[in-house]
Design an enzyme around this catalytic site. Structure first.
Site, PDB file in Angstrom:
ATOM      1  N   SER A 180     -17.305 -23.125 -21.748  1.00  0.00           N
ATOM      2  CA  SER A 180     -15.858 -23.276 -21.600  1.00  0.00           C
ATOM      3  C   SER A 180     -15.400 -24.707 -21.390  1.00  0.00           C
ATOM      4  O   SER A 180     -14.262 -25.040 -21.719  1.00  0.00           O
ATOM      5  CB  SER A 180     -15.367 -22.420 -20.436  1.00  0.00           C
ATOM      6  OG  SER A 180     -15.953 -22.819 -19.213  1.00  0.00           O
ATOM      7  N   HIS A 208     -15.456 -16.851 -24.141  1.00  0.00           N
ATOM      8  CA  HIS A 208     -14.734 -17.752 -25.044  1.00  0.00           C
ATOM      9  C   HIS A 208     -15.168 -17.591 -26.499  1.00  0.00           C
ATOM     10  O   HIS A 208     -14.721 -18.355 -27.361  1.00  0.00           O
ATOM     11  CB  HIS A 208     -14.924 -19.197 -24.590  1.00  0.00           C
ATOM     12  CG  HIS A 208     -14.153 -19.542 -23.357  1.00  0.00           C
ATOM     13  ND1 HIS A 208     -12.847 -19.967 -23.399  1.00  0.00           N
ATOM     14  CD2 HIS A 208     -14.489 -19.495 -22.039  1.00  0.00           C
ATOM     15  CE1 HIS A 208     -12.414 -20.191 -22.168  1.00  0.00           C
ATOM     16  NE2 HIS A 208     -13.404 -19.907 -21.321  1.00  0.00           N
ATOM     17  N   LYS A 239      -8.415 -13.505 -22.412  1.00  0.00           N
ATOM     18  CA  LYS A 239      -8.262 -14.749 -23.163  1.00  0.00           C
ATOM     19  C   LYS A 239      -7.708 -14.434 -24.551  1.00  0.00           C
ATOM     20  O   LYS A 239      -6.514 -14.223 -24.705  1.00  0.00           O
ATOM     21  CB  LYS A 239      -9.589 -15.500 -23.196  1.00  0.00           C
ATOM     22  CG  LYS A 239     -10.033 -15.964 -21.802  1.00  0.00           C
ATOM     23  CD  LYS A 239     -11.324 -16.737 -21.821  1.00  0.00           C
ATOM     24  CE  LYS A 239     -11.644 -17.320 -20.456  1.00  0.00           C
ATOM     25  NZ  LYS A 239     -11.839 -16.311 -19.385  1.00  0.00           N
TER      26      LYS A 239
END
Length: 388
Positions: A180, A208, A239
């Site tokens: 990240s 991610h 996310k």
């Protein structure tokens, strides 16, 4: 002595050194442009990779979920807190990920805290990338297994650590799929080769990578074509998916095992129905609009090329995560402040999140950004860096 005197002293020290950073308060929904302190700013600090957080379909699904099912689930999953919409969500994620089953957690962080200690314990060994996320680190500590760190993204270092384990030890190799802070991708094929040679399990935290890598955003395992070779995949719903929560993807047996052993499942109330229905809507949107992922990558290439042309140090990023590394924390904070003055919201990141000499601002590109947004941001970076 005042019991919380050390707290006051720590905050005072941060303020005196110019390192205290108040929480930014948004006065608008999440999006490519947001409002803070009455000003509209280009938002480059959000993990909303695909622009789903304020999508109309997700808002409507949230309202419908609350109207049909009420405000809360009312209990933990194993008592009376599993609604049929929870089951439906997990089946839809499993179909999207191409696995037998999934189990949803309250967050990706909770997924790591619950899963790692359920898989290994005293006498076992965890092989962990030295730059893994804090939630992996904390999950490893909770397990009480022996923790051996291998050099970042280095399969040869992993092999050396595995070679030092005994044959009868249960071994878990755990790594982020996408890191990240730097935006680089783990060498998962080599990691799987090393793990298989020593009979180790492989767990990938794809927080991610979900919605970013692979076909239609199916993640880093799909990106490398490693289906069946990674036993445990962790993903996030907060996310790219634009909602809230995390999940473990794998076999039906793994799901059944975790429902009986993972403490966040056993001792924490399940998702509110509105959140569940929001997430289901996001999976449907992503499935029928894979072009969002393509647009994300087009935007990332445009933005990163613009910063590279200005001579910015972007480190080893290979994803839309775009760190601009400036060195000391004070410089990173100053750059963040200068960018905000120029209409761009990018948060600074410093020690202990990153090494002391690698402070940066971390720009996050979204599929929802227009080219005008990105061009303005590039210009703002150029202006803000002058004389810094």
């Amino acid at each position: 002595m005042e019991p919380l005197g050390f707290v006051d002293a720590h905050v005072r020290d941060l303020r005196e050194r110019g390192l205290f950073r108040p929480l930014p308060v948004l006065e608008s929904p999440q999006g490519p442009r947001i409002r803070i302190g009455g000003r509209e700013l280009i938002n480059m600090s959000s993990n909303d990779y695909l622009g789903l957080a304020n999508d109309a379909a997700l808002r409507e699904a949230a309202m419908a979920g609350a109207k049909t099912w009420g405000g809360g689930a009312g209990a933990v999953r194993t008592i009376a807190g599993t609604l049929d919409v929870h089951q439906a969500l997990e089946a839809e994620i499993a179909a999207w990920k191409g696995v037998e089953a999934t189990l949803v957690f309250q967050s990706g962080f909770a997924g790591n805290l619950g899963t790692i200690p359920a898989l290994v314990g005293r006498g076992d060994v965890i092989l962990s990338d030295e730059l893994n996320h804090a939630s992996i680190i904390d999950g490893c500590r909770l397990s009480r297994a022996e923790i051996r760190r291998f050099a970042h993204a280095d399969a040869d270092s992993l092999r050396e650590q595995l070679a030092g384990c005994t044959a009868d030890q249960r071994k878990l190799v755990v790594t982020d799929g996408v890191f990240s802070m730097d935006g680089d991708i783990a060498p998962l094929p080599d990691i799987c080769d090393a793990a298989e040679a020593y009979g180790a399990m492989v767990m990938v935290d794809d927080a991610h990578g979900s919605g970013v890598l692979g076909r239609g955003g199916r993640g880093s395992v799909d990106h490398f074509g490693l289906h069946g070779r990674v036993q445990v995949q962790l993903g996030t719903l907060s996310k790219a998916i634009g909602s809230m929560g995390g999940y473990i993807a794998g076999s039906q047996a793994l799901r059944d095992y975790l429902t009986h052993t993972a403490r966040p499942v056993l001792f924490s109330t399940s998702h509110p129905p509105a959140v569940v229905e929001t997430t289901r809507a996001a999976i449907r949107v992503l499935t029928r609009e894979p072009e969002r992922v393509e647009r994300l990558w087009d935007n990332a290439r445009f933005f990163k090329q613009g910063l590279s042309d200005l001579g910015m140090d972007l480190g080893r990023s290979a994803t839309p995560i775009t760190p601009v590394i400036v060195g000391e924390a004070e410089r990173a904070h100053a750059l963040s402040d200068r960018l905000r003055q120029r209409g761009v919201f990018v948060q600074s990141v410093a020690f202990p999140t990153v090494p002391r000499d690698a402070a940066r601002v971390r720009a996050m590109v979204s599929a929802a950004h227009s080219r005008d947004d990105l061009a303005q941001a590039i210009d703002a970076f150029g202006e803000a860096m002058r004389g810094l």
